[in-house]
Design a protein around this motif. Sequence first.
Motif, short mmCIF file in Angstrom:
data_model
loop_
_atom_site.label_atom_id
_atom_site.label_comp_id
_atom_site.label_asym_id
_atom_site.label_seq_id
_atom_site.Cartn_x
_atom_site.Cartn_y
_atom_site.Cartn_z
N MET A 47 0.85 -1.18 0.00
CA MET A 47 0.00 0.00 0.00
C MET A 47 0.89 1.24 0.00
O MET A 47 1.95 1.26 0.61
N SER A 48 0.47 2.26 -0.67
CA SER A 48 1.26 3.49 -0.77
C SER A 48 1.11 4.35 0.48
O SER A 48 0.19 4.19 1.27
N ALA A 49 2.05 5.27 0.67
CA ALA A 49 2.01 6.18 1.81
C ALA A 49 0.79 7.08 1.72
O ALA A 49 0.31 7.40 0.63
N LYS A 50 0.28 7.52 2.88
CA LYS A 50 -0.91 8.39 2.90
C LYS A 50 -0.71 9.65 2.07
O LYS A 50 -1.65 10.15 1.46
N THR A 51 0.49 10.18 2.04
CA THR A 51 0.75 11.42 1.30
C THR A 51 0.70 11.20 -0.21
O THR A 51 0.63 12.15 -0.96
N ARG B 19 -1.68 9.33 -1.61
CA ARG B 19 -3.06 9.00 -1.94
C ARG B 19 -3.97 10.21 -1.81
O ARG B 19 -3.62 11.21 -1.23
N GLY B 20 -5.15 10.10 -2.36
CA GLY B 20 -6.17 11.14 -2.21
C GLY B 20 -6.24 12.07 -3.40
O GLY B 20 -5.35 12.12 -4.25
N ALA B 21 -7.32 12.83 -3.44
CA ALA B 21 -7.59 13.72 -4.57
C ALA B 21 -6.53 14.80 -4.74
O ALA B 21 -6.25 15.22 -5.85
N ASP B 22 -5.93 15.23 -3.65
CA ASP B 22 -4.94 16.31 -3.74
C ASP B 22 -3.50 15.80 -3.83
O ASP B 22 -2.55 16.58 -3.73
N SER B 23 -3.33 14.51 -4.03
CA SER B 23 -2.00 13.92 -4.14
C SER B 23 -1.28 14.45 -5.38
O SER B 23 -1.88 14.69 -6.42
N LYS B 24 0.03 14.62 -5.26
CA LYS B 24 0.84 15.08 -6.40
C LYS B 24 0.75 14.14 -7.60
O LYS B 24 0.88 14.57 -8.74
N ILE B 25 0.49 12.87 -7.33
CA ILE B 25 0.42 11.89 -8.43
C ILE B 25 -0.70 12.22 -9.40
O ILE B 25 -0.66 11.84 -10.57
N SER C 24 -1.30 14.95 -10.77
CA SER C 24 -0.93 16.00 -11.73
C SER C 24 -1.10 15.50 -13.16
O SER C 24 -1.46 16.27 -14.06
N CYS C 25 -0.92 14.20 -13.37
CA CYS C 25 -1.12 13.65 -14.72
C CYS C 25 -2.59 13.71 -15.11
O CYS C 25 -2.91 13.89 -16.29
N MET C 26 -3.49 13.60 -14.15
CA MET C 26 -4.92 13.70 -14.45
C MET C 26 -5.27 15.13 -14.89
O MET C 26 -6.03 15.32 -15.83
N TRP C 27 -4.69 16.11 -14.19
CA TRP C 27 -4.94 17.52 -14.55
C TRP C 27 -4.33 17.84 -15.91
O TRP C 27 -4.93 18.55 -16.71
N SER C 28 -3.17 17.26 -16.19
CA SER C 28 -2.55 17.46 -17.50
C SER C 28 -3.42 16.85 -18.60
O SER C 28 -3.56 17.42 -19.68
N PHE C 29 -3.99 15.68 -18.32
CA PHE C 29 -4.86 15.05 -19.30
C PHE C 29 -6.12 15.89 -19.54
O PHE C 29 -6.57 16.06 -20.67
N ALA C 30 -6.68 16.46 -18.47
CA ALA C 30 -7.85 17.33 -18.61
C ALA C 30 -7.51 18.52 -19.51
O ALA C 30 -8.31 18.91 -20.38
N ASP C 31 -6.34 19.09 -19.32
CA ASP C 31 -5.90 20.22 -20.16
C ASP C 31 -5.73 19.77 -21.61
O ASP C 31 -6.08 20.50 -22.54
N TYR C 32 -5.19 18.58 -21.80
CA TYR C 32 -5.03 18.03 -23.15
C TYR C 32 -6.38 17.84 -23.83
O TYR C 32 -6.57 18.17 -24.99
N HIS D 253 -14.81 10.98 -6.13
CA HIS D 253 -15.87 11.59 -6.94
C HIS D 253 -15.63 13.08 -7.12
O HIS D 253 -15.81 13.62 -8.22
N ASP D 254 -15.23 13.73 -6.04
CA ASP D 254 -14.97 15.18 -6.11
C ASP D 254 -13.86 15.48 -7.11
O ASP D 254 -13.97 16.42 -7.90
N LEU D 255 -12.80 14.69 -7.09
CA LEU D 255 -11.70 14.90 -8.04
C LEU D 255 -12.20 14.77 -9.48
O LEU D 255 -11.90 15.62 -10.31
N MET D 256 -12.97 13.73 -9.76
CA MET D 256 -13.45 13.53 -11.12
C MET D 256 -14.39 14.66 -11.54
O MET D 256 -14.33 15.13 -12.67
N ARG D 257 -15.20 15.15 -10.63
CA ARG D 257 -16.09 16.28 -10.95
C ARG D 257 -15.28 17.55 -11.20
O ARG D 257 -15.60 18.34 -12.10
#
Length: 77
Positions: free
Chosen positions: A1-5, A7-13, A15-23, A47-51
């Motif tokens: 399991m990954s570290a708590k930091t 995971r979650g909607a505000d995780s740095k990981i 950033s690729c989702m936000w880049s894809f949204a921009d694309y 759900h909040d992240l996807m919205r």
Amino acid sequence: MSAKTFRGADSKINSCMWSFADYVARSRPLIAVFESVQQARNSEDGHDLMRRLRARVEEQTGFEWNLHHVRHNAYSV
């Protein structure tokens, strides 16, 4: 399991989702598919992240986009 930091909607990981949204906003395809973890469908945080991602695409394109959560078993696919 990954570290708590990690995971979650505000995780740095995510950033690729936000880049894809921009694309998506730039390329304006007829359909865009995000692949994510099960929690994106099962948790309010996910759900909040996807919205928020959809809202970003809508804001940048001026078009309404539909959001559907689809669960599949990658092993069986």
